[in-house]
Enzyme design. Structure first.
Site, PDB file in Angstrom:
ATOM      1  N   CYS A 103      77.514  40.308  65.232  1.00 55.72           N
ATOM      2  CA  CYS A 103      77.628  39.389  64.091  1.00 55.72           C
ATOM      3  C   CYS A 103      76.808  39.910  62.914  1.00 55.72           C
ATOM      4  O   CYS A 103      77.241  39.846  61.764  1.00 55.72           O
ATOM      5  CB  CYS A 103      77.152  37.994  64.481  1.00 55.72           C
ATOM      6  SG  CYS A 103      78.086  37.256  65.841  1.00 55.72           S
TER       7      CYS A 103
ATOM      8  N   CYS B  99      73.259  37.529  67.707  1.00 49.20           N
ATOM      9  CA  CYS B  99      74.390  38.391  68.063  1.00 49.20           C
ATOM     10  C   CYS B  99      74.375  39.675  67.218  1.00 49.20           C
ATOM     11  O   CYS B  99      74.591  39.621  66.010  1.00 49.20           O
ATOM     12  CB  CYS B  99      75.681  37.604  67.833  1.00 49.20           C
ATOM     13  SG  CYS B  99      77.178  38.582  67.774  1.00 49.20           S
TER      14      CYS B  99
END
Length: 106
Positions: free
Chosen positions: A33, A30
């Site tokens: 993230c 991600c």
């Protein structure tokens, strides 16, 4: 510097929910993230009233469904086994937005 404690089992998650805790739902793939990695340790350090945990959503898909965590990175806070706050979306989160969320928990 304090860091996120990785959740490795549902039992560990259930026990962690009993304390004042903030869970970061994340995944290695991600990009949003990865964006928060450089400053998440500073947020943990600045908010010692809470224990911070990291949950790799790919390892806990059913838990994410149960908690309605459909996007990452997302945060869910607990105290005494009850959800006390949610910052759940698929959008990128800034240091200021994450801290503002934590500030609402107190």
């Amino acid at each position: 510097m304090d860091k996120l404690i990785e959740i490795l089992s549902l039992e560990q998650f259930e026990n962690a929910c009993k304390e004042k805790s903030v869970f970061l739902f994340t995944a290695d793939w991600c990009p949003d993230c990865v964006f928060i990695k450089p400053f998440i340790g500073e947020i943990v350090e600045a908010n010692k009233d809470y224990t911070f945990y990291m949950i790799n959503r790919d390892n806990f898909i059913d838990l994410c469904k149960d908690l309605d965590v459909l996007g990452i990175p997302s945060f869910v806070a607990f105290d005494n086994g009850e959800v006390i706050g949610r910052f759940v979306s698929k959008l990128r989160k800034s240091r200021e937005e994450i801290q503002a969320f934590i500030d609402t928990l107190g």
